[in-house]
Design a protein around this motif. Structure first.
Motif, PDB file in Angstrom:
ATOM      1  N   ARG A  90     -30.504 -15.565  24.922  1.00  0.00           N
ATOM      2  CA  ARG A  90     -29.720 -14.820  23.940  1.00  0.00           C
ATOM      3  C   ARG A  90     -28.310 -14.590  24.459  1.00  0.00           C
ATOM      4  O   ARG A  90     -28.045 -14.680  25.658  1.00  0.00           O
ATOM      5  CB  ARG A  90     -30.428 -13.513  23.626  1.00  0.00           C
ATOM      6  CG  ARG A  90     -31.809 -13.786  22.991  1.00  0.00           C
ATOM      7  CD  ARG A  90     -32.548 -12.558  22.650  1.00  0.00           C
ATOM      8  NE  ARG A  90     -31.834 -11.867  21.552  1.00  0.00           N
ATOM      9  CZ  ARG A  90     -32.228 -10.721  21.040  1.00  0.00           C
ATOM     10  NH1 ARG A  90     -33.302 -10.118  21.509  1.00  0.00           N
ATOM     11  NH2 ARG A  90     -31.560 -10.164  20.067  1.00  0.00           N
ATOM     12  N   PHE A  91     -27.417 -14.280  23.530  1.00  0.00           N
ATOM     13  CA  PHE A  91     -25.999 -14.133  23.827  1.00  0.00           C
ATOM     14  C   PHE A  91     -25.748 -13.133  24.955  1.00  0.00           C
ATOM     15  O   PHE A  91     -25.066 -13.450  25.936  1.00  0.00           O
ATOM     16  CB  PHE A  91     -25.246 -13.700  22.557  1.00  0.00           C
ATOM     17  CG  PHE A  91     -23.771 -13.624  22.738  1.00  0.00           C
ATOM     18  CD1 PHE A  91     -22.973 -14.721  22.475  1.00  0.00           C
ATOM     19  CD2 PHE A  91     -23.156 -12.456  23.165  1.00  0.00           C
ATOM     20  CE1 PHE A  91     -21.590 -14.655  22.641  1.00  0.00           C
ATOM     21  CE2 PHE A  91     -21.783 -12.379  23.328  1.00  0.00           C
ATOM     22  CZ  PHE A  91     -21.007 -13.486  23.069  1.00  0.00           C
ATOM     23  N   ASN A  92     -26.269 -11.915  24.827  1.00  0.00           N
ATOM     24  CA  ASN A  92     -25.986 -10.882  25.835  1.00  0.00           C
ATOM     25  C   ASN A  92     -26.568 -11.230  27.193  1.00  0.00           C
ATOM     26  O   ASN A  92     -25.987 -10.887  28.227  1.00  0.00           O
ATOM     27  CB  ASN A  92     -26.481  -9.510  25.365  1.00  0.00           C
ATOM     28  CG  ASN A  92     -25.561  -8.936  24.297  1.00  0.00           C
ATOM     29  OD1 ASN A  92     -24.373  -9.231  24.254  1.00  0.00           O
ATOM     30  ND2 ASN A  92     -26.122  -8.129  23.415  1.00  0.00           N
ATOM     31  N   LYS A 126     -24.156 -13.715  28.655  1.00  0.00           N
ATOM     32  CA  LYS A 126     -22.939 -13.024  29.076  1.00  0.00           C
ATOM     33  C   LYS A 126     -23.147 -12.289  30.400  1.00  0.00           C
ATOM     34  O   LYS A 126     -22.280 -12.307  31.266  1.00  0.00           O
ATOM     35  CB  LYS A 126     -22.468 -12.044  28.005  1.00  0.00           C
ATOM     36  CG  LYS A 126     -21.127 -11.427  28.342  1.00  0.00           C
ATOM     37  CD  LYS A 126     -20.570 -10.657  27.179  1.00  0.00           C
ATOM     38  CE  LYS A 126     -19.230 -10.038  27.468  1.00  0.00           C
ATOM     39  NZ  LYS A 126     -19.007  -9.528  28.788  1.00  0.00           N
ATOM     40  N   GLN A 139     -16.567 -11.943  25.981  1.00  0.00           N
ATOM     41  CA  GLN A 139     -17.378 -12.134  24.777  1.00  0.00           C
ATOM     42  C   GLN A 139     -16.735 -13.189  23.879  1.00  0.00           C
ATOM     43  O   GLN A 139     -17.417 -14.071  23.354  1.00  0.00           O
ATOM     44  CB  GLN A 139     -17.521 -10.810  24.033  1.00  0.00           C
ATOM     45  CG  GLN A 139     -18.393 -10.919  22.800  1.00  0.00           C
ATOM     46  CD  GLN A 139     -18.769  -9.560  22.230  1.00  0.00           C
ATOM     47  OE1 GLN A 139     -18.829  -8.574  22.951  1.00  0.00           O
ATOM     48  NE2 GLN A 139     -19.034  -9.526  20.949  1.00  0.00           N
ATOM     49  N   THR A 197     -18.420 -16.806  22.947  1.00  0.00           N
ATOM     50  CA  THR A 197     -18.611 -17.154  21.536  1.00  0.00           C
ATOM     51  C   THR A 197     -17.967 -18.495  21.215  1.00  0.00           C
ATOM     52  O   THR A 197     -18.599 -19.378  20.619  1.00  0.00           O
ATOM     53  CB  THR A 197     -18.016 -16.059  20.621  1.00  0.00           C
ATOM     54  OG1 THR A 197     -18.705 -14.841  20.859  1.00  0.00           O
ATOM     55  CG2 THR A 197     -18.123 -16.430  19.153  1.00  0.00           C
ATOM     56  N   LEU A 247     -19.746 -21.476  23.075  1.00  0.00           N
ATOM     57  CA  LEU A 247     -21.038 -21.770  22.442  1.00  0.00           C
ATOM     58  C   LEU A 247     -20.830 -22.509  21.117  1.00  0.00           C
ATOM     59  O   LEU A 247     -21.565 -23.452  20.805  1.00  0.00           O
ATOM     60  CB  LEU A 247     -21.847 -20.490  22.225  1.00  0.00           C
ATOM     61  CG  LEU A 247     -22.524 -19.935  23.464  1.00  0.00           C
ATOM     62  CD1 LEU A 247     -23.000 -18.500  23.211  1.00  0.00           C
ATOM     63  CD2 LEU A 247     -23.689 -20.816  23.906  1.00  0.00           C
ATOM     64  N   ARG A 258     -28.246 -23.273  17.895  1.00  0.00           N
ATOM     65  CA  ARG A 258     -28.212 -21.824  17.665  1.00  0.00           C
ATOM     66  C   ARG A 258     -29.234 -21.525  16.582  1.00  0.00           C
ATOM     67  O   ARG A 258     -29.173 -22.082  15.496  1.00  0.00           O
ATOM     68  CB  ARG A 258     -26.811 -21.416  17.207  1.00  0.00           C
ATOM     69  CG  ARG A 258     -26.666 -19.955  16.890  1.00  0.00           C
ATOM     70  CD  ARG A 258     -25.217 -19.692  16.448  1.00  0.00           C
ATOM     71  NE  ARG A 258     -24.995 -18.304  16.198  1.00  0.00           N
ATOM     72  CZ  ARG A 258     -25.039 -17.736  14.994  1.00  0.00           C
ATOM     73  NH1 ARG A 258     -25.304 -18.463  13.931  1.00  0.00           N
ATOM     74  NH2 ARG A 258     -24.814 -16.450  14.866  1.00  0.00           N
ATOM     75  N   TYR A 271     -29.962 -19.380  21.818  1.00  0.00           N
ATOM     76  CA  TYR A 271     -29.292 -20.647  22.076  1.00  0.00           C
ATOM     77  C   TYR A 271     -30.178 -21.466  22.995  1.00  0.00           C
ATOM     78  O   TYR A 271     -30.776 -20.930  23.925  1.00  0.00           O
ATOM     79  CB  TYR A 271     -27.932 -20.410  22.751  1.00  0.00           C
ATOM     80  CG  TYR A 271     -27.006 -19.612  21.876  1.00  0.00           C
ATOM     81  CD1 TYR A 271     -26.159 -20.247  20.978  1.00  0.00           C
ATOM     82  CD2 TYR A 271     -26.988 -18.227  21.930  1.00  0.00           C
ATOM     83  CE1 TYR A 271     -25.310 -19.530  20.155  1.00  0.00           C
ATOM     84  CE2 TYR A 271     -26.143 -17.490  21.111  1.00  0.00           C
ATOM     85  CZ  TYR A 271     -25.310 -18.145  20.227  1.00  0.00           C
ATOM     86  OH  TYR A 271     -24.484 -17.424  19.417  1.00  0.00           O
TER      87      TYR A 271
END
Length: 127
Positions: free
Chosen positions: A45-47, A50, A58, A62, A65, A76, A88
């Motif tokens: 996942r995104f977080n 990160k 961020q 973004t 990706l 995605r 992702y």
């Protein structure tokens, strides 16, 4: 890229047909390889990405990706949950790329101390 008959040296044309300019430059940026290798062990996942890629903003995560998704290296997936869950993962093309780039990544890891020493030696001569 084309070969010149006169000198037998490569010529790098400024064209979308040049694979180095079109593909390698895109994945050779500061973050793409780190993101791809962060996804080697499976979807994320995104977080989580990160937090695992220190120093990436961020906004940059973004954008990178999106670029990797556009080029077909990353999928995605949005899950209809509350809150929305987005994952992702590498595509087959992305997996092939990471396999191809692994030699470079491994080489960089093995020779990092040598490169740092060369930089220090160079910088000391320039002072």
């Amino acid at each position: 890229m084309a070969m010149s008959n006169q000198t037998d040296k490569r010529v790098f044309v400024q064209s979308d047909d040049c694979p180095i300019r079109d593909v390698v430059a895109q994945i050779g940026d500061k973050w793409s390889i780190l993101i791809l290798f962060s996804l080697v062990d499976g979807p994320d996942r995104f977080n989580s990405l990160k937090s695992r890629i220190e120093g990436i903003s961020q906004r940059m995560l973004t954008q990178t990706l999106r670029d990797l998704e556009r080029d077909g290296f990353v999928n995605r997936t949005v899950y209809p949950e509350v809150p929305v869950k987005v994952e992702y993962k590498l595509t087959e093309l992305g997996k092939g790329l990471t396999k191809s780039v692994w030699g470079l990544v491994s080489w960089a890891d093995t020779h990092h101390d040598d490169i740092r020493a060369a930089r220090q030696h160079y910088d000391a001569r320039k002072q």
